[in-house]
Design an enzyme around this catalytic site. Structure first.
Site, PDB file in Angstrom:
ATOM      1  N   GLY A   8      -3.016   1.927  -5.078  1.00  0.00           N
ATOM      2  CA  GLY A   8      -3.669   1.999  -3.764  1.00  0.00           C
ATOM      3  C   GLY A   8      -3.430   3.335  -3.089  1.00  0.00           C
ATOM      4  CD  GLU A  82       3.523   0.644  -0.012  1.00  0.00           C
ATOM      5  OE1 GLU A  82       2.815  -0.115   0.669  1.00  0.00           O
ATOM      6  OE2 GLU A  82       3.166   1.780  -0.351  1.00  0.00           O
TER       7      GLU A  82
END
Ligand code: PCA
Length: 143
Positions: A8, A82
């Site tokens: 991503g 994250e």
């Protein structure tokens, strides 16, 4: 060193790639591009257009990404960055590394729990925040 598969915003050319390049976070050494061996649904979800690999192997597409060898310090930094284990969970995925003719078990930030409608979002196979889908990633500092 551990292997990390990024699919991503951490990929080369994507909005969060620079965190992998910052030596103050630890070390991340690029190993190659690769694809998940299994199919996964990679969707762009939520109001901030965040890419998420749903932890549903066997459904979706083979997902392209990049493999990095990361040290313990970078691994801890990435978990924090994250939002692991709340936002993403760090799970394992088997990756076919391009050119190397080998498969590697890698860590990956995936999503185990999600609203059921996310399964019906379009599936991507090579995330690009500026892609034709028009769902531009909203960086953290703008939220
Ligand atoms: N960052 C991690 C998970 C999804 C995202 O945007 C990655 O690039 O693999």
């Amino acid at each position: 060193m551990a292997h990390m598969f990024v699919y991503g915003t951490l990929k080369t050319g994507q909005p969060n790639h620079q965190v992998l390049l910052d030596g103050t976070h630890g070390r991340a050494a690029f190993q190659g591009r690769g694809y998940t061996v299994e199919l996964y649904p990679l969707v762009i979800a939520g109001e901030h257009n965040i890419p998420r690999l749903l932890n549903l192997p066997g459904q979706g597409r083979r997902v392209a990404g990049e493999v990095y060898a990361v040290d313990e310090q970078m691994l801890r930094f990435l978990d924090e960055f994250e939002g692991c284990p709340d936002m993403y969970q760090r799970t394992r995925v088997m990756v076919a590394v391009e050119g190397a003719g080998e498969t590697l078990w890698c860590f990956v930030y995936s999503t185990a729990t999600f609203p059921p409608e996310w399964v019906h979002l379009p599936y991507h196979d090579d995330y690009d925040s500026q892609g034709e889908h028009g769902l531009r990633y909203n960086p953290r500092e703008n939220r």
